[in-house]
Design a protein around this motif. Sequence first.
Motif, PDB file in Angstrom:
ATOM      1  N   PRO A   1       0.809  -1.220   0.000  1.00 59.90           N
ATOM      2  CA  PRO A   1       0.000   0.000   0.000  1.00 59.90           C
ATOM      3  C   PRO A   1       0.844   1.273   0.000  1.00 59.90           C
ATOM      4  CG  PRO A   1      -0.057  -1.014   2.157  1.00 59.90           C
ATOM      5  CD  PRO A   1       0.696  -1.951   1.259  1.00 59.90           C
ATOM      6  N   ASP A   2       2.137   1.156   0.259  1.00 58.95           N
ATOM      7  CA  ASP A   2       3.010   2.329   0.271  1.00 58.95           C
ATOM      8  C   ASP A   2       3.662   2.599  -1.082  1.00 58.95           C
ATOM      9  OD1 ASP A   2       2.533   2.871   3.026  1.00 58.95           O
ATOM     10  OD2 ASP A   2       3.981   1.315   3.553  1.00 58.95           O
ATOM     11  N   CYS A   3       4.251   1.554  -1.701  1.00 55.71           N
ATOM     12  CA  CYS A   3       4.970   1.781  -2.963  1.00 55.71           C
ATOM     13  C   CYS A   3       4.251   1.233  -4.189  1.00 55.71           C
ATOM     14  CB  CYS A   3       6.381   1.199  -2.882  1.00 55.71           C
ATOM     15  SG  CYS A   3       6.449  -0.606  -2.956  1.00 55.71           S
ATOM     16  N   GLY A   4       3.235   0.384  -3.996  1.00 55.58           N
ATOM     17  CA  GLY A   4       2.461  -0.154  -5.109  1.00 55.58           C
ATOM     18  C   GLY A   4       3.034  -1.404  -5.749  1.00 55.58           C
ATOM     19  N   SER A   5       4.179  -1.897  -5.295  1.00 54.93           N
ATOM     20  CA  SER A   5       4.778  -3.097  -5.884  1.00 54.93           C
ATOM     21  C   SER A   5       3.935  -4.330  -5.592  1.00 54.93           C
ATOM     22  CB  SER A   5       6.177  -3.337  -5.309  1.00 54.93           C
ATOM     23  OG  SER A   5       7.047  -2.309  -5.681  1.00 54.93           O
ATOM     24  N   THR A   6       3.804  -5.198  -6.585  1.00 55.76           N
ATOM     25  CA  THR A   6       3.143  -6.472  -6.358  1.00 55.76           C
ATOM     26  C   THR A   6       4.033  -7.304  -5.450  1.00 55.76           C
ATOM     27  OG1 THR A   6       2.108  -6.408  -8.543  1.00 55.76           O
ATOM     28  CG2 THR A   6       2.184  -8.541  -7.443  1.00 55.76           C
ATOM     29  N   VAL A   7       3.474  -7.823  -4.367  1.00 56.55           N
ATOM     30  CA  VAL A   7       4.233  -8.603  -3.391  1.00 56.55           C
ATOM     31  C   VAL A   7       4.043 -10.095  -3.649  1.00 56.55           C
ATOM     32  CG1 VAL A   7       4.612  -9.001  -0.936  1.00 56.55           C
ATOM     33  CG2 VAL A   7       3.939  -6.738  -1.719  1.00 56.55           C
TER      34      VAL A   7
ATOM     35  N   THR B   1      -0.472 -22.897  -4.800  1.00 54.38           N
ATOM     36  CA  THR B   1       0.802 -22.190  -4.942  1.00 54.38           C
ATOM     37  C   THR B   1       0.623 -20.692  -4.720  1.00 54.38           C
ATOM     38  OG1 THR B   1       0.558 -21.840  -7.331  1.00 54.38           O
ATOM     39  CG2 THR B   1       1.667 -23.865  -6.640  1.00 54.38           C
ATOM     40  N   VAL B   2       1.734 -20.064  -4.388  1.00 51.72           N
ATOM     41  CA  VAL B   2       1.795 -18.615  -4.250  1.00 51.72           C
ATOM     42  C   VAL B   2       2.827 -18.139  -5.259  1.00 51.72           C
ATOM     43  CG1 VAL B   2       2.390 -16.702  -2.722  1.00 51.72           C
ATOM     44  CG2 VAL B   2       1.216 -18.701  -1.804  1.00 51.72           C
ATOM     45  N   ALA B   3       2.458 -17.163  -6.084  1.00 48.94           N
ATOM     46  CA  ALA B   3       3.378 -16.593  -7.068  1.00 48.94           C
ATOM     47  C   ALA B   3       3.967 -15.311  -6.487  1.00 48.94           C
ATOM     48  CB  ALA B   3       2.657 -16.302  -8.376  1.00 48.94           C
ATOM     49  N   ILE B   4       5.278 -15.208  -6.565  1.00 49.59           N
ATOM     50  CA  ILE B   4       5.985 -14.036  -6.055  1.00 49.59           C
ATOM     51  C   ILE B   4       6.808 -13.467  -7.208  1.00 49.59           C
ATOM     52  CG2 ILE B   4       7.650 -13.171  -4.377  1.00 49.59           C
ATOM     53  CD1 ILE B   4       6.932 -15.608  -2.612  1.00 49.59           C
ATOM     54  N   PRO B   5       6.671 -12.176  -7.507  1.00 47.66           N
ATOM     55  CA  PRO B   5       7.479 -11.594  -8.573  1.00 47.66           C
ATOM     56  C   PRO B   5       8.972 -11.797  -8.278  1.00 47.66           C
ATOM     57  CG  PRO B   5       5.754 -10.069  -7.916  1.00 47.66           C
ATOM     58  CD  PRO B   5       5.761 -11.187  -6.910  1.00 47.66           C
ATOM     59  N   VAL B   6       9.712 -12.207  -9.295  1.00 51.85           N
ATOM     60  CA  VAL B   6      11.140 -12.460  -9.121  1.00 51.85           C
ATOM     61  C   VAL B   6      11.856 -11.212  -8.609  1.00 51.85           C
ATOM     62  CG1 VAL B   6      13.272 -13.030 -10.349  1.00 51.85           C
ATOM     63  CG2 VAL B   6      11.193 -14.346 -10.784  1.00 51.85           C
ATOM     64  N   GLY B   7      11.447 -10.039  -9.071  1.00 55.83           N
ATOM     65  CA  GLY B   7      12.078  -8.795  -8.625  1.00 55.83           C
ATOM     66  C   GLY B   7      11.931  -8.533  -7.138  1.00 55.83           C
TER      67      GLY B   7
END
Length: 117
Positions: free
Chosen positions: A62-68, A78-84
Amino acid sequence: MHVTAEPVRVSVCHCLACQRRTGSVFGAQARFSSAVVTTNGRSNEYVRVGDEGSRARFHFCPDCGSTVYYISDAMEATVAIPVGAFADPKFPGPTVSVYEERMHSWVSMPPGIEHMA
């Protein structure tokens, strides 16, 4: 976010929704068994309905908008997590590339990757 095992799959997705969500030409994500993922902290949720009608719940900061992380109804175990999100240049590369019919013409995938239209 904390994971206690290696990913079951690392993939890139060229769909237009991932391009818009990431602001890049594809999304790169690692999928983990939900049993090895612990989430903490705050996140907001955005639900997206895919081309085939399945839903994915994207959690973003909610602060920076990045997908967690995100969870797809089609792959609830499964849980998908962006590699970045790992900020690790040595993170394993993708083994699967999906929605390639929407891949930008100048993008090249690694040799030996599984291709899915």
